[in-house]
Design an enzyme around this catalytic site. Structure first.
Site, short mmCIF file in Angstrom:
data_model
loop_
_atom_site.label_atom_id
_atom_site.label_comp_id
_atom_site.label_asym_id
_atom_site.label_seq_id
_atom_site.Cartn_x
_atom_site.Cartn_y
_atom_site.Cartn_z
N GLY A 35 11.82 11.15 66.90
CA GLY A 35 12.84 11.66 65.97
C GLY A 35 12.51 11.32 64.53
N GLY A 84 12.52 9.28 61.88
CA GLY A 84 12.84 7.86 61.67
C GLY A 84 13.01 7.52 60.21
N ARG A 85 12.52 8.40 59.35
CA ARG A 85 12.67 8.14 57.91
C ARG A 85 12.83 9.43 57.12
NH1 ARG A 85 6.71 6.58 55.80
NH2 ARG A 85 5.50 7.66 57.38
N ASP A 108 11.52 0.88 58.90
CA ASP A 108 12.53 0.58 57.88
C ASP A 108 13.10 1.84 57.24
OD1 ASP A 108 10.34 1.44 56.50
OD2 ASP A 108 10.02 -0.42 55.38
N ARG A 152 10.84 17.53 50.68
CA ARG A 152 9.89 18.52 51.18
C ARG A 152 10.62 19.71 51.81
NH1 ARG A 152 6.83 15.57 56.32
NH2 ARG A 152 8.71 15.17 57.52
N ARG A 183 9.53 20.75 66.08
CA ARG A 183 8.18 20.35 66.48
C ARG A 183 7.95 20.63 67.97
NH1 ARG A 183 7.42 15.94 62.62
NH2 ARG A 183 8.89 16.43 60.95
N ASP A 237 4.43 15.47 68.17
CA ASP A 237 5.59 15.41 67.27
C ASP A 237 5.20 15.79 65.84
OD1 ASP A 237 4.33 12.74 67.92
OD2 ASP A 237 5.28 12.24 66.03
N ASN A 238 3.90 15.89 65.58
CA ASN A 238 3.47 16.31 64.25
C ASN A 238 2.97 17.76 64.25
OD1 ASN A 238 4.09 13.84 63.13
ND2 ASN A 238 2.05 13.00 63.42
P1 AMP Z 1 4.19 9.75 62.10
O1 AMP Z 1 3.05 9.58 63.04
O2 AMP Z 1 4.00 9.13 60.74
O3 AMP Z 1 4.60 11.17 62.00
O4 AMP Z 1 5.41 8.92 62.70
C1 AMP Z 1 5.72 8.81 64.06
C2 AMP Z 1 7.16 8.43 64.23
O5 AMP Z 1 7.44 7.19 63.59
C3 AMP Z 1 8.15 9.43 63.65
O6 AMP Z 1 9.25 9.47 64.51
C4 AMP Z 1 8.52 8.81 62.32
O7 AMP Z 1 9.77 9.23 61.87
C5 AMP Z 1 8.49 7.33 62.66
N1 AMP Z 1 8.23 6.47 61.49
C6 AMP Z 1 7.07 6.34 60.81
N2 AMP Z 1 7.21 5.46 59.80
C7 AMP Z 1 8.49 5.00 59.83
C8 AMP Z 1 9.26 4.09 59.05
N3 AMP Z 1 8.74 3.43 58.03
N4 AMP Z 1 10.56 3.92 59.41
C9 AMP Z 1 11.09 4.56 60.44
N5 AMP Z 1 10.44 5.42 61.21
C10 AMP Z 1 9.15 5.66 60.92
MG MG Z 2 5.55 12.64 62.09
#
Ligand code: AMP
Ligand code: MG
Length: 479
Positions: free
Chosen positions: A89, A91-92, A119, A170, A177, A246-247
């Site tokens: 989901g 997360g940020r 965070d 953005r 996704r 998820d990306n």
């Molecule tokens: P990513 O591979 O960067 O797309 O991130 C994978 C997952 O981790 C996604 O669900 C993001 O929302 C979550 N995520 C990455 N960095 C953070 C962060 N600093 N705080 C909370 N969730 C994060």
């Molecule tokens: Mg991502």
């Protein structure tokens, strides 16, 4: 129309509440504007200069609410490095709503239900990279999410070192996704899979609405779009770095810029992501990984699209679309317009010689775009010259079969071989300056990012080659 006058809608919130978390952004301390893309603003129907909008910083910081905005984070699962993770989901990231077919999303705007151990923040360094790269990919003609604005702040964010928090606003026509479907399928919520598919058809494939077999056709379009985007990545030398499901955007566009990189010297096995120890997401693996991800999507859709049918579509469509798109771009990059059955050999030979020559991928094509038979300009860029010299002999012969004059060919080639791509060492320089509150280089990079095929004589230093120690380096995922 001003940015602050936009009226948003939130169609995603009309889905069942299990699809999202109702959450408010947590503002950053002492936010300030770093950069805004007027070009991206046009997508929203904003024609006034957004940098002059008195509410811009507050909009990006989540403290000024646009009319109709109702904030939420989206829920999704995903295969990360091949392993299924049930709940990821946003997360940020926090969604503001939609206008003019664009979904506005803040990245780095605080905790959500899906933050897990994180965070909810994004540091300045990674936000600059995402902001500029979104606009650069668009400039290169590659399907991508866009970036409207970037703010910095005095909020401390703990990473390996203490850094400052930032937010990118953005835009994307969709933030659904592959992993969004995987989430509901894993739960056995097949009615939600169908509801989401209906939403995706409305949002991304409206021409399929109410057609017979519309879910199958949707899958086929996703396969085609994904293959086309990956073909453009491979042609320009882009390594995404984290092709987890998820990306992967459901409409095939490039999203979620993390430890990405452009190739410096051509090296097909290059892996930009430091944490990717097995090289799963190496440059050369990207088409295969996209195919693997599409297989996972077929599984996630199996309650509404017959699985065998989906796999048949995947096998019949992915490879052929990818190859057609990729070769079509690559032949243009080579300046070859009339088809000859031996072209494929010449093309493979070229890639092999680039690999053994040790030569910058982008500069090779840009220089080839001026080629008039004098090999020196090309050979002097290579560490090992023989393989390229032999290839150029064959290329000279091949060019004789073309009807274009040298001059016509040069013009065509210069329009497909970019002069400026955002190399990591240049981005790093801009980041270091920004950390000292000097944002001029970000503005300069935005100019070349949006018009990478133009000369920009006064900004030529931005296309300089990477120094040897930072060529094809690996990047950390921590952002
Ligand atoms: P990513 O591979 O960067 O797309 O991130 C994978 C997952 O981790 C996604 O669900 C993001 O929302 C979550 N995520 C990455 N960095 C953070 C962060 N600093 N705080 C909370 N969730 C994060
Ligand atoms: Mg991502």
């Amino acid at each position: 129309m001003k940015l602050s006058q936009l009226k948003l809608t939130t169609p995603y919130r009309e889905l069942d509440s299990i699809f999202f978390d109702e959450v408010e952004p947590t503002p950053l301390k002492n936010p300030f504007l770093i950069s805004a893309s007027k070009d991206a603003a046009k997508l929203l129907g904003v024609d006034e200069d957004i940098t002059k909008d008195e509410n811009l910083v507050d909009i990006v910081n989540g403290t000024y609410k646009l009319e109709g905005s109702d904030t939420f984070a989206m829920c999704y699962a995903g295969h990360q490095f091949g392993h299924f993770v049930y709940r990821l989901g946003d997360g940020r990231a926090i969604n503001l709503g939609k206008v003019n077919g664009q979904n506005l999303q803040l990245k780095g705007s605080g905790l959500t239900l899906y933050s897990r151990m994180g965070d909810g923040r994004a540091v300045l360094r990674s936000s600059i990279r995402e902001y500029l790269m979104s606009e650069a990919m668009h400039g290169l003609g590659i399907s991508t999410s866009r970036a409207l604005a970037l703010i910095g702040s005095e909020t401390d964010v703990a990473r390996q070192e203490r850094e400052k928090g930032a937010i990118v606003l953005r835009l994307s026509p969709t933030w659904v996704r592959f992993g969004t479907f995987e989430y509901f399928n894993f739960r056995g919520d097949h009615d939600k899979v169908q509801k989401l598919a209906d939403y995706v058809i409305d949002e991304s494939f409206p021409h399929l609405k109410d057609e017979e077999g519309m879910y199958v056709k949707m899958y086929e379009e996703i396969v085609k779009n994904t293959a086309t985007t990956i073909a453009s990545w491979q042609s320009v030398g882009f390594n995404h770095g984290v092709m987890n499901t998820d990306n992967m955007s459901i409409d095939g566009r490039t999203i979620d810029y993390g430890p990405f990189a452009f190739l410096d010297d051509y090296e097909s096995g290059y892996v930009c992501n430091h944490t990717d120890v097995d090289g799963r997401y190496s440059f050369k693996n990207q088409p295969g990984i996209a195919h693997w991800n599409l297989q996972k999507l077929a599984v996630a859709l199996s309650s509404i699209v017959n699985h065998d049918r989906a796999l048949k579509i995947l096998e019949e469509t992915f490879g052929s679309t990818y190859e057609k798109e990729y070769l079509s771009i690559m032949y243009k990059k080579m300046g070859i317009y009339e088809r000859d059955e031996k072209d494929i050999e010449l093309f493979k030979w070229m890639l092999g010689s680039l690999e053994s020559a040790t030569i910058d991928y982008t500069l090779f094509f840009r220089t080839l775009s001026h080629y008039d038979g004098d090999k020196k300009s090309i050979l002097e860029m290579a560490v090992f010259q023989t393989p390229l010299s032999e290839w150029l002999d064959a290329y000279d012969e091949r060019l004789k079969k073309e009807s274009f004059s040298d001059k016509e060919r040069h013009i065509q080639m210069l329009s497909v071989n970019p002069k400026y791509i955002l190399k990591n060492h240049i981005l790093q320089e801009a980041i270091e300056k920004a950390q000292e509150h000097d944002f001029t280089m970000i503005e300069e990079l935005l100019v070349v990012a949006l018009a990478p095929f133009d000369e920009h004589k006064e900004l030529e230093r931005l296309c300089k080659l990477a120094p040897i120690e930072s060529k094809n380096i690996k990047l950390s995922c921590s952002s």
